[in-house]
Design a protein around this motif. Structure first.
Motif, PDB file in Angstrom:
ATOM      1  N   GLU A  10      -8.865 -12.936 -90.464  1.00 60.39           N
ATOM      2  CA  GLU A  10      -9.370 -14.306 -90.400  1.00 60.39           C
ATOM      3  C   GLU A  10      -8.959 -14.992 -89.103  1.00 60.39           C
ATOM      4  OE1 GLU A  10      -9.318 -13.155 -94.664  1.00 60.39           O
ATOM      5  OE2 GLU A  10      -7.873 -12.977 -93.048  1.00 60.39           O
ATOM      6  N   ALA A  11      -7.832 -14.614 -88.559  1.00 58.54           N
ATOM      7  CA  ALA A  11      -7.343 -15.221 -87.314  1.00 58.54           C
ATOM      8  C   ALA A  11      -8.265 -14.915 -86.134  1.00 58.54           C
ATOM      9  CB  ALA A  11      -5.927 -14.728 -87.016  1.00 58.54           C
ATOM     10  N   PHE A  12      -9.111 -13.919 -86.268  1.00 59.97           N
ATOM     11  CA  PHE A  12     -10.008 -13.501 -85.191  1.00 59.97           C
ATOM     12  C   PHE A  12     -11.468 -13.789 -85.526  1.00 59.97           C
ATOM     13  CE2 PHE A  12      -6.307 -10.725 -85.404  1.00 59.97           C
ATOM     14  CZ  PHE A  12      -5.764 -10.936 -84.152  1.00 59.97           C
ATOM     15  N   SER A  13     -11.732 -14.763 -86.379  1.00 61.66           N
ATOM     16  CA  SER A  13     -13.076 -14.967 -86.931  1.00 61.66           C
ATOM     17  C   SER A  13     -14.169 -15.153 -85.882  1.00 61.66           C
ATOM     18  CB  SER A  13     -13.087 -16.134 -87.914  1.00 61.66           C
ATOM     19  OG  SER A  13     -12.765 -17.333 -87.243  1.00 61.66           O
ATOM     20  N   ASP A  14     -13.836 -15.674 -84.705  1.00 61.82           N
ATOM     21  CA  ASP A  14     -14.850 -15.870 -83.667  1.00 61.82           C
ATOM     22  C   ASP A  14     -14.979 -14.677 -82.719  1.00 61.82           C
ATOM     23  OD1 ASP A  14     -15.511 -18.396 -84.611  1.00 61.82           O
ATOM     24  OD2 ASP A  14     -13.973 -19.366 -83.390  1.00 61.82           O
ATOM     25  N   ALA A  15     -14.066 -13.743 -82.784  1.00 61.48           N
ATOM     26  CA  ALA A  15     -14.080 -12.582 -81.893  1.00 61.48           C
ATOM     27  C   ALA A  15     -15.104 -11.552 -82.378  1.00 61.48           C
ATOM     28  CB  ALA A  15     -12.701 -11.947 -81.829  1.00 61.48           C
ATOM     29  N   THR A  16     -15.608 -10.751 -81.463  1.00 58.04           N
ATOM     30  CA  THR A  16     -16.575  -9.706 -81.797  1.00 58.04           C
ATOM     31  C   THR A  16     -15.891  -8.577 -82.559  1.00 58.04           C
ATOM     32  OG1 THR A  16     -17.925 -10.216 -79.871  1.00 58.04           O
ATOM     33  CG2 THR A  16     -18.212  -8.033 -80.852  1.00 58.04           C
ATOM     34  N   ALA A  17     -16.477  -8.221 -83.688  1.00 58.46           N
ATOM     35  CA  ALA A  17     -15.947  -7.137 -84.518  1.00 58.46           C
ATOM     36  C   ALA A  17     -16.777  -5.868 -84.406  1.00 58.46           C
ATOM     37  CB  ALA A  17     -15.889  -7.576 -85.978  1.00 58.46           C
ATOM     38  N   LYS A  23     -28.980  -5.039 -81.417  1.00 58.31           N
ATOM     39  CA  LYS A  23     -28.743  -6.152 -82.340  1.00 58.31           C
ATOM     40  C   LYS A  23     -27.660  -7.059 -81.779  1.00 58.31           C
ATOM     41  CE  LYS A  23     -29.998  -3.604 -86.499  1.00 58.31           C
ATOM     42  NZ  LYS A  23     -29.583  -3.229 -87.846  1.00 58.31           N
ATOM     43  N   ALA A  24     -27.603  -8.264 -82.271  1.00 56.17           N
ATOM     44  CA  ALA A  24     -26.580  -9.216 -81.839  1.00 56.17           C
ATOM     45  C   ALA A  24     -25.205  -8.748 -82.317  1.00 56.17           C
ATOM     46  CB  ALA A  24     -26.881 -10.596 -82.411  1.00 56.17           C
ATOM     47  N   PRO A  25     -24.158  -9.004 -81.532  1.00 58.31           N
ATOM     48  CA  PRO A  25     -22.803  -8.661 -81.972  1.00 58.31           C
ATOM     49  C   PRO A  25     -22.443  -9.408 -83.256  1.00 58.31           C
ATOM     50  CG  PRO A  25     -22.816  -9.299 -79.656  1.00 58.31           C
ATOM     51  CD  PRO A  25     -24.174  -9.622 -80.212  1.00 58.31           C
ATOM     52  N   MET A  26     -21.642  -8.787 -84.083  1.00 55.87           N
ATOM     53  CA  MET A  26     -21.181  -9.412 -85.324  1.00 55.87           C
ATOM     54  C   MET A  26     -19.718  -9.797 -85.142  1.00 55.87           C
ATOM     55  SD  MET A  26     -23.910  -9.257 -87.187  1.00 55.87           S
ATOM     56  CE  MET A  26     -23.372  -9.638 -88.835  1.00 55.87           C
ATOM     57  N   GLU A  30     -18.216 -13.104 -89.594  1.00 55.66           N
ATOM     58  CA  GLU A  30     -19.418 -12.591 -90.256  1.00 55.66           C
ATOM     59  C   GLU A  30     -19.099 -11.324 -91.046  1.00 55.66           C
ATOM     60  OE1 GLU A  30     -22.943 -13.930 -87.233  1.00 55.66           O
ATOM     61  OE2 GLU A  30     -21.487 -12.448 -86.511  1.00 55.66           O
ATOM     62  N   LEU A  31     -18.307 -10.446 -90.453  1.00 56.14           N
ATOM     63  CA  LEU A  31     -17.916  -9.213 -91.134  1.00 56.14           C
ATOM     64  C   LEU A  31     -17.167  -9.536 -92.419  1.00 56.14           C
ATOM     65  CD1 LEU A  31     -17.560  -6.115 -91.253  1.00 56.14           C
ATOM     66  CD2 LEU A  31     -15.508  -6.419 -89.847  1.00 56.14           C
ATOM     67  N   LEU A  32     -16.220 -10.450 -92.357  1.00 57.15           N
ATOM     68  CA  LEU A  32     -15.443 -10.796 -93.553  1.00 57.15           C
ATOM     69  C   LEU A  32     -16.308 -11.480 -94.608  1.00 57.15           C
ATOM     70  CD1 LEU A  32     -12.085 -11.939 -91.966  1.00 57.15           C
ATOM     71  CD2 LEU A  32     -12.600  -9.782 -93.139  1.00 57.15           C
ATOM     72  N   ARG A  33     -17.261 -12.305 -94.175  1.00 53.59           N
ATOM     73  CA  ARG A  33     -18.176 -12.948 -95.128  1.00 53.59           C
ATOM     74  C   ARG A  33     -18.924 -11.881 -95.923  1.00 53.59           C
ATOM     75  NH1 ARG A  33     -22.751 -14.974 -92.036  1.00 53.59           N
ATOM     76  NH2 ARG A  33     -23.348 -12.799 -92.302  1.00 53.59           N
ATOM     77  N   ASP A  34     -19.490 -10.920 -95.207  1.00 52.07           N
ATOM     78  CA  ASP A  34     -20.257  -9.865 -95.865  1.00 52.07           C
ATOM     79  C   ASP A  34     -19.358  -8.928 -96.671  1.00 52.07           C
ATOM     80  OD1 ASP A  34     -22.488 -10.996 -94.669  1.00 52.07           O
ATOM     81  OD2 ASP A  34     -22.518  -9.558 -93.015  1.00 52.07           O
ATOM     82  N   ALA A  35     -18.212  -8.590 -96.115  1.00 49.15           N
ATOM     83  CA  ALA A  35     -17.278  -7.690 -96.793  1.00 49.15           C
ATOM     84  C   ALA A  35     -16.767  -8.300 -98.090  1.00 49.15           C
ATOM     85  CB  ALA A  35     -16.109  -7.366 -95.857  1.00 49.15           C
ATOM     86  N   ASP A  36     -16.365  -9.552 -98.029  1.00 48.17           N
ATOM     87  CA  ASP A  36     -15.810 -10.196 -99.221  1.00 48.17           C
ATOM     88  C   ASP A  36     -16.865 -10.464-100.287  1.00 48.17           C
ATOM     89  OD1 ASP A  36     -13.280 -10.065 -98.138  1.00 48.17           O
ATOM     90  OD2 ASP A  36     -13.286 -12.133 -97.417  1.00 48.17           O
ATOM     91  N   ALA A  37     -18.129 -10.654 -99.871  1.00 51.86           N
ATOM     92  CA  ALA A  37     -19.209 -10.814-100.853  1.00 51.86           C
ATOM     93  C   ALA A  37     -19.324  -9.553-101.711  1.00 51.86           C
ATOM     94  CB  ALA A  37     -20.530 -11.107-100.153  1.00 51.86           C
ATOM     95  N   LEU A  38     -19.234  -8.392-101.090  1.00 53.05           N
ATOM     96  CA  LEU A  38     -19.255  -7.141-101.848  1.00 53.05           C
ATOM     97  C   LEU A  38     -17.968  -6.980-102.654  1.00 53.05           C
ATOM     98  CD1 LEU A  38     -20.469  -4.395-102.604  1.00 53.05           C
ATOM     99  CD2 LEU A  38     -19.334  -3.466-100.595  1.00 53.05           C
ATOM    100  N   GLY A  39     -16.845  -7.278-102.041  1.00 50.63           N
ATOM    101  CA  GLY A  39     -15.557  -7.120-102.707  1.00 50.63           C
ATOM    102  C   GLY A  39     -15.439  -7.929-103.992  1.00 50.63           C
ATOM    103  N   ARG A  40     -16.097  -9.074-104.049  1.00 48.30           N
ATOM    104  CA  ARG A  40     -16.048  -9.900-105.261  1.00 48.30           C
ATOM    105  C   ARG A  40     -16.780  -9.256-106.436  1.00 48.30           C
ATOM    106  NH1 ARG A  40     -16.406 -13.914-101.328  1.00 48.30           N
ATOM    107  NH2 ARG A  40     -18.693 -14.019-101.448  1.00 48.30           N
ATOM    108  N   CYS A  41     -17.578  -8.250-106.167  1.00 43.96           N
ATOM    109  CA  CYS A  41     -18.358  -7.570-107.215  1.00 43.96           C
ATOM    110  C   CYS A  41     -17.626  -6.392-107.839  1.00 43.96           C
ATOM    111  CB  CYS A  41     -19.678  -7.088-106.619  1.00 43.96           C
ATOM    112  SG  CYS A  41     -20.721  -8.397-105.983  1.00 43.96           S
TER     113      CYS A  41
END
Length: 94
Positions: A10-17, A23-26, A30-41
């Motif tokens: 989370e400390a690097f949320s604006d950095a490119t992952a 495609k545009a860099p993520m 953004e990675l954590l948003r998508d990752a945690d959406a799956l993780g909640r399932c």
């Protein structure tokens, strides 16, 4: 107990992952948003199969499942459907 792996991203949320050809860099945010959406399932310690390939979606799934404390069974994308079905029958993942 929730896994601590990838917990400091989370400390690097604006950095490119992730960079993807054409495609545009993520960002880590953004990675954590998508990752945690799956993780909640997924229940903690649930056995999960992840078919691995070189893609953003596979990276997000890997990060999300580990952050959710799931037990990962990595399956190479070239493994045939019959082999995957046999693994599912044997291990009965979530």
């Amino acid at each position: 107990m929730k896994s601590k792996i990838f917990s400091g991203l989370e400390a690097f949320s604006d950095a490119t992952a992730v960079l993807q050809l054409g495609k545009a860099p993520m960002s880590y945010g953004e990675l954590l948003r998508d990752a945690d959406a799956l993780g909640r399932c997924v229940r903690p310690r649930a056995l999960t199969f992840l078919v691995c390939q070189n893609s953003y979606e596979a990276i997000a799934a890997y990060v999300g499942l580990l952050r959710a404390d799931a037990v990962l069974f990595l399956v190479h994308q070239s493994m045939g459907d019959d082999h995957i079905a046999a693994l599912e029958e044997t291990f009965r993942p979530a």
